[in-house]
Write an enzyme that holds these catalytic residues in place. Sequence first.
Site, short mmCIF file in Angstrom:
data_model
loop_
_atom_site.label_atom_id
_atom_site.label_comp_id
_atom_site.label_asym_id
_atom_site.label_seq_id
_atom_site.Cartn_x
_atom_site.Cartn_y
_atom_site.Cartn_z
N GLN A 1 0.92 -1.48 -0.04
CA GLN A 1 0.03 0.17 0.09
C GLN A 1 0.87 1.30 0.32
O GLN A 1 0.34 2.37 0.61
CB GLN A 1 -0.88 0.06 1.18
CG GLN A 1 -2.20 -0.83 1.12
CD GLN A 1 -2.95 -0.58 -0.22
OE1 GLN A 1 -3.18 0.58 -0.64
NE2 GLN A 1 -3.73 -1.66 -0.71
N SER A 2 1.93 1.24 -0.47
CA SER A 2 2.88 2.43 -0.51
C SER A 2 2.41 3.69 -1.26
O SER A 2 1.92 3.50 -2.68
CB SER A 2 4.37 1.81 -1.05
OG SER A 2 4.98 3.13 -1.60
N ASN A 3 2.31 4.58 -0.65
CA ASN A 3 1.79 5.89 -0.99
C ASN A 3 2.87 6.63 -2.08
O ASN A 3 2.56 7.19 -3.09
CB ASN A 3 1.67 6.95 -0.13
CG ASN A 3 0.62 6.75 1.05
OD1 ASN A 3 -0.60 6.36 0.41
ND2 ASN A 3 0.93 6.56 2.26
#
Length: 336
Positions: free
Chosen positions: A73-75
Amino acid sequence: MNLPSRKLIANLPTRIEKLERFSQKFEGYNIYIKRDDQTGMEYSGNKVRKLEYTVMEALESGADYLITCGGIQSNHARATAAVAARLGLKSYLVLRDKGEKHLEGNCFLDRMLGAEIKFITAEEYSSSRMEIMAEIKKKLDEKGHKAYIIPEGASNGIGTFGYFNAMNEILEQEKEMEIKFDAVVTAVGSGGTYAGLFYANRIAGNDADVFGFNVCDDDEYFKNAVDKILKESFQYTDEPVDYSKDDIKIIDGYVGEGYALSRAEELDFILEFSKEEGIILDPVYTGKAMYGLYNEIKKGTFDRYENILFIHTGGLYGLFPKMEQFNFEIGEKATI
Ligand SMILES: *Cc1c(COP(=O)(O)O)cnc(C)c1O
Protein backbone atom coordinates in the site's frame (compact mmCIF):
# COMPACT_ATOMS: atom_id res chain seq x y z
CA MET A 1 21.45 28.94 -0.87
CA ASN A 2 21.29 27.21 -4.26
CA LEU A 3 18.92 24.27 -4.12
CA PRO A 4 18.97 21.57 -6.80
CA SER A 5 16.43 22.27 -9.54
CA ARG A 6 12.96 20.80 -9.32
CA LYS A 7 10.25 19.73 -11.74
CA LEU A 8 7.05 21.62 -10.88
CA ILE A 9 4.38 18.97 -10.33
CA ALA A 10 2.64 19.40 -6.96
CA ASN A 11 -0.10 21.90 -6.11
CA LEU A 12 1.87 24.27 -3.92
CA PRO A 13 1.78 26.03 -1.54
CA THR A 14 -0.59 23.87 0.49
CA ARG A 15 -2.95 25.55 2.92
CA ILE A 16 -2.42 25.81 6.66
CA GLU A 17 -5.67 25.57 8.62
CA LYS A 18 -6.46 25.76 12.32
CA LEU A 19 -7.92 22.66 13.99
CA GLU A 20 -10.54 24.57 15.97
CA ARG A 21 -12.32 21.76 17.76
CA PHE A 22 -9.28 19.56 18.23
CA SER A 23 -7.38 22.49 19.82
CA GLN A 24 -10.18 22.95 22.34
CA LYS A 25 -9.44 19.53 23.84
CA PHE A 26 -6.34 21.03 25.43
CA GLU A 27 -5.83 24.23 27.35
CA GLY A 28 -3.40 26.77 25.96
CA TYR A 29 -2.65 25.16 22.60
CA ASN A 30 -3.38 26.21 19.05
CA ILE A 31 -3.00 23.29 16.71
CA TYR A 32 -2.75 23.82 12.97
CA ILE A 33 -2.55 21.41 10.07
CA LYS A 34 -0.69 21.83 6.80
CA ARG A 35 -2.68 20.17 4.04
CA ASP A 36 0.01 18.24 2.20
CA ASP A 37 -2.71 15.65 1.68
CA GLN A 38 -3.84 18.13 -1.01
CA THR A 39 -0.66 18.30 -3.08
CA GLY A 40 -2.59 16.57 -5.83
CA MET A 41 -5.05 13.79 -6.47
CA GLU A 42 -3.20 10.92 -8.14
CA TYR A 43 0.11 11.99 -6.59
CA SER A 44 -1.34 13.37 -3.34
CA GLY A 45 0.65 13.41 -0.10
CA ASN A 46 4.23 14.15 0.90
CA LYS A 47 6.04 12.01 -1.66
CA VAL A 48 5.42 14.28 -4.62
CA ARG A 49 7.41 17.06 -2.95
CA LYS A 50 10.44 14.78 -2.83
CA LEU A 51 9.74 13.42 -6.31
CA GLU A 52 9.89 16.94 -7.75
CA TYR A 53 13.62 16.81 -7.03
CA THR A 54 14.39 13.14 -7.69
CA VAL A 55 12.46 13.16 -10.97
CA MET A 56 14.30 16.26 -12.15
CA GLU A 57 17.55 14.40 -11.55
CA ALA A 58 16.12 11.41 -13.44
CA LEU A 59 15.02 13.57 -16.38
CA GLU A 60 18.39 15.28 -16.53
CA SER A 61 20.02 11.86 -16.76
CA GLY A 62 17.78 11.04 -19.74
CA ALA A 63 15.66 8.45 -17.92
CA ASP A 64 12.49 7.03 -19.49
CA TYR A 65 11.73 4.54 -16.67
CA LEU A 66 11.35 5.12 -12.92
CA ILE A 67 11.96 2.13 -10.67
CA THR A 68 11.03 2.26 -7.00
CA CYS A 69 9.90 0.07 -4.10
CA GLY A 70 7.62 0.05 -1.06
CA GLY A 71 4.97 -1.84 0.85
CA ILE A 72 1.95 -3.13 -1.03
CA GLN A 73 0.00 0.00 0.00
CA SER A 74 2.95 2.32 -0.56
CA ASN A 75 1.89 5.93 -1.10
CA HIS A 76 5.33 6.60 -2.48
CA ALA A 77 5.05 3.85 -5.11
CA ARG A 78 1.62 5.16 -6.16
CA ALA A 79 2.87 8.76 -6.34
CA THR A 80 5.84 7.61 -8.43
CA ALA A 81 3.54 5.74 -10.84
CA ALA A 82 1.34 8.85 -11.09
CA VAL A 83 4.22 11.24 -11.69
CA ALA A 84 5.76 8.88 -14.26
CA ALA A 85 2.51 8.60 -16.21
CA ARG A 86 1.93 12.34 -16.01
CA LEU A 87 5.34 13.02 -17.52
CA GLY A 88 5.09 10.31 -20.18
CA LEU A 89 7.59 8.00 -18.46
CA LYS A 90 7.13 4.36 -17.50
CA SER A 91 7.21 3.02 -13.96
CA TYR A 92 8.30 -0.26 -12.42
CA LEU A 93 7.33 -0.94 -8.79
CA VAL A 94 8.84 -3.57 -6.50
CA LEU A 95 6.28 -4.16 -3.76
CA ARG A 96 6.51 -6.14 -0.54
CA ASP A 97 3.80 -8.76 -0.39
CA LYS A 98 2.85 -10.15 2.98
CA GLY A 99 -0.02 -12.12 1.52
CA GLU A 100 -2.52 -9.25 1.53
CA LYS A 101 -5.22 -8.77 -1.07
CA HIS A 102 -3.71 -7.18 -4.11
CA LEU A 103 -6.12 -4.93 -5.90
CA GLU A 104 -7.10 -2.32 -3.35
CA GLY A 105 -6.31 1.27 -2.45
CA ASN A 106 -2.90 2.39 -3.65
CA CYS A 107 -2.16 -0.90 -5.37
CA PHE A 108 -5.29 -0.56 -7.48
CA LEU A 109 -4.22 2.95 -8.45
CA ASP A 110 -0.75 1.64 -9.36
CA ARG A 111 -2.45 -0.58 -11.93
CA MET A 112 -4.64 2.27 -13.16
CA LEU A 113 -1.53 4.36 -13.70
CA GLY A 114 0.13 1.71 -15.82
CA ALA A 115 2.86 0.62 -13.42
CA GLU A 116 4.55 -2.70 -13.95
CA ILE A 117 4.59 -4.46 -10.57
CA LYS A 118 6.85 -7.15 -9.18
CA PHE A 119 5.86 -8.62 -5.82
CA ILE A 120 8.60 -9.87 -3.53
CA THR A 121 8.44 -11.41 -0.07
CA ALA A 122 9.05 -9.45 3.14
CA GLU A 123 12.39 -11.27 3.54
CA GLU A 124 13.52 -10.44 0.01
CA TYR A 125 12.40 -6.87 0.56
CA SER A 126 14.45 -6.31 3.70
CA SER A 127 17.55 -8.17 2.54
CA SER A 128 17.88 -7.35 -1.15
CA ARG A 129 15.44 -4.79 -2.55
CA MET A 130 18.29 -2.59 -3.85
CA GLU A 131 19.87 -5.55 -5.66
CA ILE A 132 16.50 -6.55 -7.10
CA MET A 133 15.93 -3.02 -8.41
CA ALA A 134 19.47 -2.90 -9.81
CA GLU A 135 18.80 -6.16 -11.67
CA ILE A 136 15.57 -4.74 -13.14
CA LYS A 137 17.43 -1.61 -14.21
CA LYS A 138 20.10 -3.72 -15.90
CA LYS A 139 17.47 -5.66 -17.87
CA LEU A 140 15.58 -2.52 -18.88
CA ASP A 141 18.79 -0.79 -19.92
CA GLU A 142 19.74 -3.82 -22.03
CA LYS A 143 16.41 -3.44 -23.82
CA GLY A 144 17.37 0.11 -24.77
CA HIS A 145 15.65 1.96 -21.92
CA LYS A 146 17.30 4.26 -19.44
CA ALA A 147 16.03 3.45 -15.98
CA TYR A 148 16.46 5.52 -12.83
CA ILE A 149 16.16 3.97 -9.37
CA ILE A 150 14.42 5.95 -6.62
CA PRO A 151 15.07 4.45 -3.16
CA GLU A 152 12.28 3.73 -0.65
CA GLY A 153 10.20 6.84 0.07
CA ALA A 154 12.53 8.96 -2.12
CA SER A 155 14.28 9.50 1.21
CA ASN A 156 17.77 10.19 -0.05
CA GLY A 157 19.93 13.28 -0.35
CA ILE A 158 18.14 14.74 -3.35
CA GLY A 159 14.59 13.93 -2.12
CA THR A 160 15.26 15.83 1.11
CA PHE A 161 14.90 19.12 -0.72
CA GLY A 162 11.16 18.52 -1.06
CA TYR A 163 10.69 19.19 2.64
CA PHE A 164 13.51 21.71 2.77
CA ASN A 165 11.35 23.65 0.36
CA ALA A 166 8.21 22.91 2.43
CA MET A 167 9.83 24.38 5.55
CA ASN A 168 10.62 27.56 3.64
CA GLU A 169 7.00 27.61 2.49
CA ILE A 170 5.91 27.36 6.15
CA LEU A 171 8.16 30.28 7.13
CA GLU A 172 6.56 32.39 4.38
CA GLN A 173 3.07 31.41 5.49
CA GLU A 174 3.90 32.31 9.09
CA LYS A 175 4.56 35.85 7.96
CA GLU A 176 1.32 36.07 5.98
CA MET A 177 -0.71 34.56 8.82
CA GLU A 178 1.12 36.49 11.53
CA ILE A 179 1.64 33.34 13.55
CA LYS A 180 4.85 31.81 14.83
CA PHE A 181 4.83 28.01 14.96
CA ASP A 182 7.05 26.81 17.77
CA ALA A 183 6.70 23.11 17.02
CA VAL A 184 6.40 21.37 13.63
CA VAL A 185 5.24 17.76 13.78
CA THR A 186 5.33 14.98 11.18
CA ALA A 187 4.99 11.23 10.91
CA VAL A 188 8.26 9.44 10.15
CA GLY A 189 8.40 6.34 7.95
CA SER A 190 11.72 6.55 6.14
CA GLY A 191 13.02 9.88 7.47
CA GLY A 192 13.25 12.12 4.39
CA THR A 193 10.38 14.40 5.34
CA TYR A 194 11.83 14.95 8.78
CA ALA A 195 15.34 15.51 7.41
CA GLY A 196 14.20 18.20 4.98
CA LEU A 197 12.20 20.10 7.60
CA PHE A 198 15.09 19.88 10.06
CA TYR A 199 17.71 21.04 7.55
CA ALA A 200 15.80 24.12 6.34
CA ASN A 201 14.80 25.01 9.91
CA ARG A 202 18.49 25.10 10.88
CA ILE A 203 19.63 26.98 7.78
CA ALA A 204 16.95 29.63 8.41
CA GLY A 205 18.08 29.95 12.04
CA ASN A 206 14.46 29.40 13.05
CA ASP A 207 13.93 28.48 16.70
CA ALA A 208 11.00 26.08 16.21
CA ASP A 209 11.53 22.43 17.15
CA VAL A 210 10.79 19.71 14.61
CA PHE A 211 9.23 16.53 16.03
CA GLY A 212 8.73 13.19 14.34
CA PHE A 213 6.53 10.30 15.42
CA ASN A 214 7.96 7.05 14.04
CA VAL A 215 5.49 4.54 12.60
CA CYS A 216 7.97 1.64 12.44
CA ASP A 217 11.33 0.72 14.02
CA ASP A 218 12.31 3.05 16.93
CA ASP A 219 13.75 6.47 17.77
CA GLU A 220 17.37 5.26 17.72
CA TYR A 221 16.90 3.79 14.24
CA PHE A 222 15.48 7.05 12.87
CA LYS A 223 18.03 9.33 14.52
CA ASN A 224 20.62 7.39 12.52
CA ALA A 225 18.51 7.29 9.35
CA VAL A 226 17.88 11.07 9.44
CA ASP A 227 21.55 11.72 10.15
CA LYS A 228 22.54 9.66 7.12
CA ILE A 229 20.03 11.42 4.83
CA LEU A 230 21.16 14.86 6.06
CA LYS A 231 24.80 14.06 5.29
CA GLU A 232 23.83 12.93 1.80
CA SER A 233 21.87 16.11 1.18
CA PHE A 234 24.78 18.34 2.25
CA GLN A 235 26.65 17.06 -0.82
CA TYR A 236 24.17 18.93 -3.02
CA THR A 237 24.59 22.29 -1.29
CA ASP A 238 28.03 22.38 0.32
CA GLU A 239 26.26 24.03 3.24
CA PRO A 240 26.20 21.54 6.09
CA VAL A 241 24.60 22.45 9.41
CA ASP A 242 25.87 21.49 12.86
CA TYR A 243 23.73 19.30 15.06
CA SER A 244 23.99 16.45 17.49
CA LYS A 245 21.88 13.34 17.16
CA ASP A 246 19.88 14.42 20.20
CA ASP A 247 18.63 17.46 18.28
CA ILE A 248 16.76 14.99 16.05
CA LYS A 249 13.57 14.70 18.07
CA ILE A 250 11.85 11.41 17.33
CA ILE A 251 9.06 10.38 19.71
CA ASP A 252 8.71 6.60 19.90
CA GLY A 253 5.78 4.70 21.41
CA TYR A 254 3.06 4.87 18.75
CA VAL A 255 4.05 2.12 16.33
CA GLY A 256 1.39 -0.04 18.01
CA GLU A 257 1.02 -3.48 16.43
CA GLY A 258 3.62 -2.67 13.78
CA TYR A 259 4.00 -0.96 10.43
CA ALA A 260 0.65 -0.61 8.62
CA LEU A 261 -1.15 -2.60 11.33
CA SER A 262 -3.94 -0.82 13.19
CA ARG A 263 -5.21 -1.07 16.73
CA ALA A 264 -8.88 -0.38 17.47
CA GLU A 265 -7.97 2.69 19.55
CA GLU A 266 -6.12 4.20 16.57
CA LEU A 267 -9.03 3.67 14.20
CA ASP A 268 -11.46 5.07 16.80
CA PHE A 269 -9.25 8.15 17.04
CA ILE A 270 -9.17 8.58 13.25
CA LEU A 271 -12.96 8.27 13.12
CA GLU A 272 -13.51 10.83 15.90
CA PHE A 273 -11.06 13.22 14.29
CA SER A 274 -12.67 13.05 10.88
CA LYS A 275 -16.16 13.64 12.27
CA GLU A 276 -14.90 16.54 14.36
CA GLU A 277 -12.68 18.33 11.85
CA GLY A 278 -13.79 17.06 8.43
CA ILE A 279 -10.24 15.89 7.74
CA ILE A 280 -9.45 12.23 7.22
CA LEU A 281 -6.17 10.87 8.57
CA ASP A 282 -4.60 7.69 7.23
CA PRO A 283 -4.09 4.54 9.31
CA VAL A 284 -0.38 3.99 8.55
CA TYR A 285 1.19 7.40 9.19
CA THR A 286 -0.85 10.48 10.05
CA GLY A 287 -3.39 8.62 12.19
CA LYS A 288 -0.64 7.20 14.39
CA ALA A 289 1.29 10.48 14.51
CA MET A 290 -1.75 12.60 15.39
CA TYR A 291 -2.80 10.02 17.98
CA GLY A 292 0.75 10.31 19.35
CA LEU A 293 0.57 14.11 19.42
CA TYR A 294 -2.78 13.97 21.22
CA ASN A 295 -1.38 11.67 23.91
CA GLU A 296 1.90 13.54 24.30
CA ILE A 297 0.13 16.89 24.70
CA LYS A 298 -2.01 15.29 27.42
CA LYS A 299 1.17 13.99 29.09
CA GLY A 300 2.78 17.43 29.08
CA THR A 301 5.57 16.72 26.56
CA PHE A 302 4.54 19.83 24.60
CA ASP A 303 4.18 22.17 27.60
CA ARG A 304 6.82 24.54 26.23
CA TYR A 305 4.92 25.00 22.97
CA GLU A 306 1.85 26.98 22.08
CA ASN A 307 1.40 27.01 18.30
CA ILE A 308 1.87 23.52 16.93
CA LEU A 309 1.85 22.75 13.20
CA PHE A 310 1.07 19.16 12.18
CA ILE A 311 1.87 18.19 8.60
CA HIS A 312 -0.86 16.09 7.02
CA THR A 313 1.38 13.99 4.79
CA GLY A 314 -1.55 12.28 3.01
CA GLY A 315 -2.21 8.56 2.67
CA LEU A 316 -5.99 8.50 2.26
CA TYR A 317 -5.95 5.58 -0.21
CA GLY A 318 -4.35 3.38 2.46
CA LEU A 319 -7.55 3.70 4.50
CA PHE A 320 -9.69 1.73 2.03
CA PRO A 321 -8.08 -1.66 2.73
CA LYS A 322 -8.95 -1.05 6.42
CA MET A 323 -12.62 -0.44 5.73
CA GLU A 324 -13.82 -3.69 7.29
CA GLN A 325 -12.04 -2.96 10.58
CA PHE A 326 -14.36 0.00 11.12
CA ASN A 327 -17.40 -2.30 11.37
CA PHE A 328 -19.77 0.14 9.70
CA GLU A 329 -23.06 -1.36 8.68
CA ILE A 330 -24.78 -0.48 5.48
CA GLY A 331 -28.41 0.35 6.14
CA GLU A 332 -27.79 1.46 9.70
CA LYS A 333 -31.03 2.98 10.94
CA ALA A 334 -31.42 6.71 10.47
CA THR A 335 -32.50 8.49 13.65
CA ILE A 336 -35.22 10.60 12.05
C1 LIG B 1 5.80 8.14 3.42
C2 LIG B 1 4.80 8.81 4.27
C3 LIG B 1 5.17 9.44 5.48
C4 LIG B 1 6.56 9.40 6.02
O1 LIG B 1 7.47 10.21 5.33
P1 LIG B 1 9.00 9.78 5.29
O2 LIG B 1 9.65 10.87 4.56
O3 LIG B 1 9.06 8.47 4.56
O4 LIG B 1 9.49 9.64 6.69
C5 LIG B 1 4.19 10.09 6.20
N1 LIG B 1 2.90 10.09 5.78
C6 LIG B 1 2.51 9.48 4.66
C7 LIG B 1 1.07 9.50 4.30
C8 LIG B 1 3.44 8.83 3.86
O5 LIG B 1 3.04 8.22 2.73
